[in-house]
Design a protein around this motif. Sequence first.
Motif, mmCIF file in Angstrom:
data_model
loop_
_atom_site.group_PDB
_atom_site.id
_atom_site.type_symbol
_atom_site.label_atom_id
_atom_site.label_comp_id
_atom_site.label_asym_id
_atom_site.label_seq_id
_atom_site.Cartn_x
_atom_site.Cartn_y
_atom_site.Cartn_z
ATOM 1 N N GLU A 171 -10.182 20.465 24.019
ATOM 2 C CA GLU A 171 -10.025 21.803 23.450
ATOM 3 C C GLU A 171 -11.351 22.352 22.952
ATOM 4 O O GLU A 171 -11.706 23.508 23.242
ATOM 5 N N ILE A 172 -12.096 21.544 22.200
ATOM 6 C CA ILE A 172 -13.350 22.047 21.653
ATOM 7 C C ILE A 172 -14.432 22.095 22.731
ATOM 8 O O ILE A 172 -15.291 22.976 22.726
ATOM 9 N N GLN A 173 -14.365 21.161 23.688
ATOM 10 C CA GLN A 173 -15.304 21.207 24.811
ATOM 11 C C GLN A 173 -15.145 22.518 25.579
ATOM 12 O O GLN A 173 -16.128 23.202 25.889
ATOM 13 N N ALA A 174 -13.903 22.881 25.880
ATOM 14 C CA ALA A 174 -13.653 24.099 26.652
ATOM 15 C C ALA A 174 -14.061 25.332 25.864
ATOM 16 O O ALA A 174 -14.628 26.288 26.428
ATOM 17 N N TYR A 175 -13.800 25.330 24.563
ATOM 18 C CA TYR A 175 -14.143 26.499 23.749
ATOM 19 C C TYR A 175 -15.635 26.753 23.768
ATOM 20 O O TYR A 175 -16.082 27.863 24.083
ATOM 21 N N TRP A 176 -16.438 25.739 23.439
ATOM 22 C CA TRP A 176 -17.869 25.986 23.307
ATOM 23 C C TRP A 176 -18.566 26.126 24.655
ATOM 24 O O TRP A 176 -19.537 26.878 24.774
ATOM 25 N N GLU A 177 -18.052 25.459 25.680
ATOM 26 C CA GLU A 177 -18.653 25.685 26.996
ATOM 27 C C GLU A 177 -18.355 27.087 27.498
ATOM 28 O O GLU A 177 -19.147 27.660 28.251
ATOM 29 N N LEU A 185 -22.598 16.299 18.966
ATOM 30 C CA LEU A 185 -23.003 15.144 18.163
ATOM 31 C C LEU A 185 -22.513 13.830 18.746
ATOM 32 O O LEU A 185 -22.939 12.763 18.291
ATOM 33 N N THR A 186 -21.612 13.897 19.720
ATOM 34 C CA THR A 186 -21.038 12.695 20.316
ATOM 35 C C THR A 186 -21.072 12.822 21.843
ATOM 36 O O THR A 186 -21.053 13.935 22.374
ATOM 37 N N PRO A 187 -21.089 11.696 22.556
ATOM 38 C CA PRO A 187 -21.164 11.773 24.023
ATOM 39 C C PRO A 187 -19.899 12.329 24.667
ATOM 40 O O PRO A 187 -19.957 12.867 25.773
ATOM 41 N N THR A 188 -18.760 12.190 24.002
ATOM 42 C CA THR A 188 -17.512 12.779 24.480
ATOM 43 C C THR A 188 -16.837 13.472 23.314
ATOM 44 O O THR A 188 -17.126 13.198 22.146
ATOM 45 N N LEU A 199 -11.381 25.956 14.379
ATOM 46 C CA LEU A 199 -11.859 24.917 15.282
ATOM 47 C C LEU A 199 -12.919 24.050 14.616
ATOM 48 O O LEU A 199 -12.928 22.821 14.783
ATOM 49 N N TYR A 200 -13.822 24.668 13.866
ATOM 50 C CA TYR A 200 -14.831 23.872 13.173
ATOM 51 C C TYR A 200 -14.174 22.926 12.175
ATOM 52 O O TYR A 200 -14.542 21.744 12.092
ATOM 53 N N GLU A 201 -13.226 23.414 11.426
ATOM 54 C CA GLU A 201 -12.571 22.566 10.427
ATOM 55 C C GLU A 201 -11.862 21.372 11.073
ATOM 56 O O GLU A 201 -11.800 20.292 10.480
ATOM 57 N N ARG A 202 -11.382 21.538 12.284
ATOM 58 C CA ARG A 202 -10.690 20.454 12.981
ATOM 59 C C ARG A 202 -11.640 19.521 13.729
ATOM 60 O O ARG A 202 -11.395 18.313 13.810
ATOM 61 N N PHE A 203 -12.733 20.078 14.265
ATOM 62 C CA PHE A 203 -13.563 19.305 15.195
ATOM 63 C C PHE A 203 -15.011 19.159 14.738
ATOM 64 O O PHE A 203 -15.896 18.881 15.558
ATOM 65 N N LYS A 204 -15.286 19.305 13.443
ATOM 66 C CA LYS A 204 -16.669 19.300 12.956
ATOM 67 C C LYS A 204 -17.393 17.978 13.192
ATOM 68 O O LYS A 204 -18.620 17.927 13.154
ATOM 69 N N ALA A 205 -16.667 16.910 13.460
ATOM 70 C CA ALA A 205 -17.314 15.628 13.734
ATOM 71 C C ALA A 205 -18.023 15.625 15.084
ATOM 72 O O ALA A 205 -18.855 14.744 15.347
ATOM 73 N N TYR A 206 -17.738 16.614 15.933
ATOM 74 C CA TYR A 206 -18.215 16.577 17.306
ATOM 75 C C TYR A 206 -19.386 17.515 17.583
ATOM 76 O O TYR A 206 -20.026 17.398 18.632
ATOM 77 N N TYR A 207 -19.679 18.437 16.680
ATOM 78 C CA TYR A 207 -20.772 19.372 16.956
ATOM 79 C C TYR A 207 -21.321 19.942 15.655
ATOM 80 O O TYR A 207 -20.676 19.951 14.618
#
Length: 255
Positions: free
Chosen positions: A154-160, A147-150, A232-240
């Motif tokens: 931690e969450i980038q590595a997890y989902w990639e 949802l965001t350009p960056t 991870l979703y609860e912490r980083f839900k703003a990003y994906y």
Amino acid sequence: MDEFPLLVDLHKGAQRQGPGGENETRRAIEWSGLDPQAPLRIADIGCGTGASTLVLASVLPHARITAVDFLQGFLDVLMERARTAGVAGRITPLCASMEDLPFGAGELDGIWSEGAIYHIGFARGVAHWRRYLKPGGLLMASEITWLTPTRPGEIQAYWEGEYPEIDLPSAKMRVLEENGYSPIAYFVLPEHCWLEHYYRPLQTGFAAFLQRNGHSTQARAVVEAERREIELYERFKAYYSYGVYLARKACDDAP
């Protein structure tokens, strides 16, 4: 023991096998332009236990819907739910791989796939399934999307690591256009589609799942992986989230 049967056991009793919601499915149908009065042919690919299939059958009463999943047990649950809802006569279950479908060229008015195209990969799926659509036929696919350009490493590595095709909406639109589709709509699944409709019901089943499987090392590992994803979703839900992509087959293939 292979973890796959354990994952099936964990998810089989759930209303849905991924984020989503009835209202969101209805919104996608409305935005798709599908005619509720038309005798449409639609395939719901990767339908699981039928959360989206039942909505399609309800909103499109003249459509013939083929519910496709490679797990017969999920289809059995779907058809029992369809009979309870009074829509079983509109649904044909098909136990098949999404990579090897029996449809003819140009047979379908629409392909629906909520949270399942990642099994084949977004780019491969939209390219492979296009042949089955009539000219102007609809493709709806929901796909995990940044949802965001960056975003935090931690969450980038997890989902990639989990799904290397995760990308921005603009990249997904480009994939659709490069494969002969005209995008017509896009929206993001809201938080309740993850927490209220998917993760919380999943969590309530953890204890019974572990008991059924004797609290084995493999069963505990499955639960811990699910807990990690939820945390991870609860912490980083703003990003994906999941993006809902609607597109039409632009034209027939050139001879």
